[in-house]
Motif scaffolding. Structure first.
Motif, PDB file in Angstrom:
ATOM      1  N   LEU A   4     -28.592 -77.784  81.688  1.00  0.00           N
ATOM      2  CA  LEU A   4     -27.230 -77.828  81.155  1.00  0.00           C
ATOM      3  C   LEU A   4     -27.311 -78.121  79.665  1.00  0.00           C
ATOM      4  N   LEU A   5     -26.660 -77.289  78.852  1.00  0.00           N
ATOM      5  CA  LEU A   5     -26.632 -77.490  77.409  1.00  0.00           C
ATOM      6  C   LEU A   5     -25.215 -77.785  76.944  1.00  0.00           C
ATOM      7  N   THR A   6     -25.074 -78.795  76.098  1.00  0.00           N
ATOM      8  CA  THR A   6     -23.850 -78.942  75.319  1.00  0.00           C
ATOM      9  C   THR A   6     -24.195 -78.481  73.904  1.00  0.00           C
ATOM     10  N   GLY A   7     -23.244 -77.849  73.232  1.00  0.00           N
ATOM     11  CA  GLY A   7     -23.574 -77.260  71.938  1.00  0.00           C
ATOM     12  C   GLY A   7     -24.401 -75.996  72.086  1.00  0.00           C
ATOM     13  N   GLY A   8     -24.356 -75.383  73.254  1.00  0.00           N
ATOM     14  CA  GLY A   8     -25.179 -74.217  73.524  1.00  0.00           C
ATOM     15  C   GLY A   8     -24.776 -72.967  72.773  1.00  0.00           C
ATOM     16  N   THR A   9     -23.554 -72.922  72.238  1.00  0.00           N
ATOM     17  CA  THR A   9     -23.119 -71.737  71.494  1.00  0.00           C
ATOM     18  C   THR A   9     -23.413 -71.858  70.001  1.00  0.00           C
ATOM     19  N   GLY A  10     -24.015 -72.989  69.583  1.00  0.00           N
ATOM     20  CA  GLY A  10     -24.376 -73.169  68.187  1.00  0.00           C
ATOM     21  C   GLY A  10     -25.677 -72.464  67.837  1.00  0.00           C
ATOM     22  N   LEU A  11     -26.105 -72.622  66.601  1.00  0.00           N
ATOM     23  CA  LEU A  11     -27.298 -71.947  66.094  1.00  0.00           C
ATOM     24  C   LEU A  11     -28.533 -72.261  66.945  1.00  0.00           C
ATOM     25  N   ILE A  12     -28.801 -73.535  67.171  1.00  0.00           N
ATOM     26  CA  ILE A  12     -29.979 -73.934  67.936  1.00  0.00           C
ATOM     27  C   ILE A  12     -29.786 -73.612  69.413  1.00  0.00           C
ATOM     28  N   GLY A  13     -28.598 -73.870  69.928  1.00  0.00           N
ATOM     29  CA  GLY A  13     -28.326 -73.626  71.339  1.00  0.00           C
ATOM     30  C   GLY A  13     -28.510 -72.170  71.729  1.00  0.00           C
ATOM     31  N   ARG A  14     -28.025 -71.255  70.906  1.00  0.00           N
ATOM     32  CA  ARG A  14     -28.170 -69.824  71.217  1.00  0.00           C
ATOM     33  C   ARG A  14     -29.639 -69.412  71.240  1.00  0.00           C
ATOM     34  N   THR A  28     -26.629 -73.321  82.055  1.00  0.00           N
ATOM     35  CA  THR A  28     -25.179 -73.549  82.018  1.00  0.00           C
ATOM     36  C   THR A  28     -24.845 -74.180  80.682  1.00  0.00           C
ATOM     37  N   VAL A  29     -23.799 -73.697  80.045  1.00  0.00           N
ATOM     38  CA  VAL A  29     -23.389 -74.202  78.732  1.00  0.00           C
ATOM     39  C   VAL A  29     -21.987 -74.774  78.817  1.00  0.00           C
ATOM     40  N   LEU A  30     -21.841 -76.028  78.387  1.00  0.00           N
ATOM     41  CA  LEU A  30     -20.519 -76.637  78.266  1.00  0.00           C
ATOM     42  C   LEU A  30     -19.900 -76.181  76.955  1.00  0.00           C
ATOM     43  N   SER A  31     -18.671 -75.666  77.012  1.00  0.00           N
ATOM     44  CA  SER A  31     -18.038 -75.131  75.812  1.00  0.00           C
ATOM     45  C   SER A  31     -16.530 -75.279  75.905  1.00  0.00           C
ATOM     46  N   ARG A  32     -15.901 -75.415  74.752  1.00  0.00           N
ATOM     47  CA  ARG A  32     -14.432 -75.419  74.718  1.00  0.00           C
ATOM     48  C   ARG A  32     -13.879 -74.036  75.044  1.00  0.00           C
ATOM     49  N   ARG A  33     -14.741 -73.008  74.918  1.00  0.00           N
ATOM     50  CA  ARG A  33     -14.347 -71.636  75.251  1.00  0.00           C
ATOM     51  C   ARG A  33     -15.372 -71.058  76.234  1.00  0.00           C
ATOM     52  N   TYR A  54     -19.555 -78.246  86.703  1.00  0.00           N
ATOM     53  CA  TYR A  54     -20.936 -77.898  87.035  1.00  0.00           C
ATOM     54  C   TYR A  54     -21.146 -77.889  88.549  1.00  0.00           C
ATOM     55  N   GLY A  55     -20.416 -78.758  89.244  1.00  0.00           N
ATOM     56  CA  GLY A  55     -20.522 -78.802  90.694  1.00  0.00           C
ATOM     57  C   GLY A  55     -21.745 -79.570  91.168  1.00  0.00           C
ATOM     58  N   VAL A  63     -29.649 -80.844  77.782  1.00  0.00           N
ATOM     59  CA  VAL A  63     -29.909 -80.777  76.344  1.00  0.00           C
ATOM     60  C   VAL A  63     -28.560 -80.939  75.649  1.00  0.00           C
ATOM     61  N   ASN A  64     -28.405 -82.064  74.956  1.00  0.00           N
ATOM     62  CA  ASN A  64     -27.111 -82.477  74.407  1.00  0.00           C
ATOM     63  C   ASN A  64     -27.103 -82.280  72.893  1.00  0.00           C
ATOM     64  N   LEU A  65     -26.573 -81.134  72.453  1.00  0.00           N
ATOM     65  CA  LEU A  65     -26.580 -80.791  71.025  1.00  0.00           C
ATOM     66  C   LEU A  65     -25.182 -80.685  70.434  1.00  0.00           C
ATOM     67  N   ALA A  66     -24.154 -80.951  71.217  1.00  0.00           N
ATOM     68  CA  ALA A  66     -22.784 -80.740  70.753  1.00  0.00           C
ATOM     69  C   ALA A  66     -22.451 -81.634  69.563  1.00  0.00           C
ATOM     70  N   GLY A  67     -21.686 -81.090  68.642  1.00  0.00           N
ATOM     71  CA  GLY A  67     -21.243 -81.868  67.494  1.00  0.00           C
ATOM     72  C   GLY A  67     -20.629 -80.972  66.437  1.00  0.00           C
ATOM     73  N   GLU A  68     -19.486 -81.383  65.918  1.00  0.00           N
ATOM     74  CA  GLU A  68     -18.859 -80.636  64.824  1.00  0.00           C
ATOM     75  C   GLU A  68     -19.792 -80.613  63.611  1.00  0.00           C
ATOM     76  N   PRO A  69     -19.837 -79.510  62.846  1.00  0.00           N
ATOM     77  CA  PRO A  69     -20.684 -79.453  61.643  1.00  0.00           C
ATOM     78  C   PRO A  69     -20.347 -80.589  60.686  1.00  0.00           C
ATOM     79  N   ILE A  70     -21.371 -81.318  60.254  1.00  0.00           N
ATOM     80  CA  ILE A  70     -21.122 -82.538  59.495  1.00  0.00           C
ATOM     81  C   ILE A  70     -20.804 -82.283  58.026  1.00  0.00           C
ATOM     82  N   ALA A  71     -21.258 -81.151  57.480  1.00  0.00           N
ATOM     83  CA  ALA A  71     -21.100 -80.926  56.040  1.00  0.00           C
ATOM     84  C   ALA A  71     -20.114 -79.810  55.704  1.00  0.00           C
ATOM     85  N   ASP A  72     -19.280 -79.415  56.661  1.00  0.00           N
ATOM     86  CA  ASP A  72     -18.365 -78.293  56.419  1.00  0.00           C
ATOM     87  C   ASP A  72     -17.193 -78.638  55.525  1.00  0.00           C
TER      88      ASP A  72
END
Length: 302
Positions: A4-14, A28-33, A54-55, A63-72
């Protein structure tokens, strides 16, 4: 293996999804979309909007990578709250869900950053080094790591990956720098003496896979190449890779005026070394910045 990945749609996650799909893993990727996960991460990757979705399926690793970009954008009170919620609050929700599962994963690999140390100045920083400043970025990383480490009480091995600046052709900080450098308007930030701990995306993916598989790996690991460079040298190397001049500095006072507290993230640095990774036997594919940038900025990307 079920991951299970959080932040899976980001640069590293993809990039992780591409690697692990090729190895036949169930992802499986946790995502707001969640409806967009398959198109971003791979057709066989399942997207979920909440942890409970997830069930009861088997789960080997998180793998927990979720997080809003810090320097945007500048760190207003609202932005700081968003950054905190996207890391610490989400990790708390993850732990609550894991605590309620009968079958628990064997490992939680959680994201962090070399910003954990604060502005390290000239000090060489290994995983044994203390945090040296209490700026917001450092506080954020410390809280993120402390929250993730609570999974140890659930019998889950916890690995903390303190990532430097990731070099990739299709995202991250480099993508934001390229327009100015391609115009010949790039250059060092501030004094240009601050240290930049960098890592090629390929090595970032490889070391995450390495730590996930290594059963004795736990605690923090600096995810950065063993040869950090100063800001002025990074600018020169990027200029060479693009065949452009790179002597236009970004003065510190202008950055402070435009970015406020966030400017400290750019004007400070960390001479971070991957001591624990090297001791564990991990081999970096890219240790020279010129070579790494040359690989990232191949002719089709320049």
């Amino acid at each position: 293996m079920h991951i299970l990945l959080t932040g899976g749609t980001g640069l590293i996650g993809r990039a992780l999804c591409r690697r692990w799909l090729a190895e036949g893993y169930e992802l499986t990727v946790l995502s707001r979309r969640p409806q967009s996960v398959a198109s971003l991460c791979g057709r066989s990757v399942r997207g979920i909007g909440q942890f409970r979705d997830y069930g009861d399926d088997p789960l080997d690793a998180v793998v927990n990578l979720a997080g809003e970009p810090i320097a945007d954008r500048p760190w207003t009170h609202k932005r700081k709250a968003q950054l905190w919620a996207s890391r610490i609050t989400l990790t708390e929700q993850l732990l609550e869900w894991l605590a309620g599962r009968t079958q628990k994963p064997s490992v939680l690999l959680s994201g962090s950053a070399v910003g954990w140390y604060g502005d390290g100045g000239e000090r060489e920083l290994t995983e044994e080094s203390p945090s040296v400043t209490d700026d917001f970025a450092s506080q954020l990383c410390i809280a993120w790591e402390e929250t993730a480490q609570r999974a140890e009480a659930l019998g889950i091995r916890v690995v903390l990956v303190r990532t430097g600046l990731v070099l990739a052709p299709d995202g991250g900080f480099l993508k934001r720098m390229l327009p100015l450098f391609k115009l010949g308007l790039g250059g060092p930030v501030g004094s240009g003496r601050q240290w930049i701990p960098w890592i090629h995306l390929q090595d970032e993916i490889a070391l995450i896979d390495f730590l996930l598989r290594r059963e004795d790996a736990r605690g923090p690991y600096n995810a950065c190449a063993p040869r950090p460079v100063r800001s002025r040298d990074f600018a020169s190397s990027l200029g060479r890779a693009l065949a452009r001049p790179a002597f236009m500095p970004a003065p510190a006072f202008i950055l402070r005026l435009l970015l406020g507290e966030l400017s400290g993230l750019l004007l400070g640095g960390q001479r971070a070394m991957p001591a624990r990774l090297q001791a564990a036997g991990f081999t970096f594919a890219f240790t020279d910045l010129d070579t790494a940038l040359g690989d990232v900025l191949k002719p089709k990307d320049v």
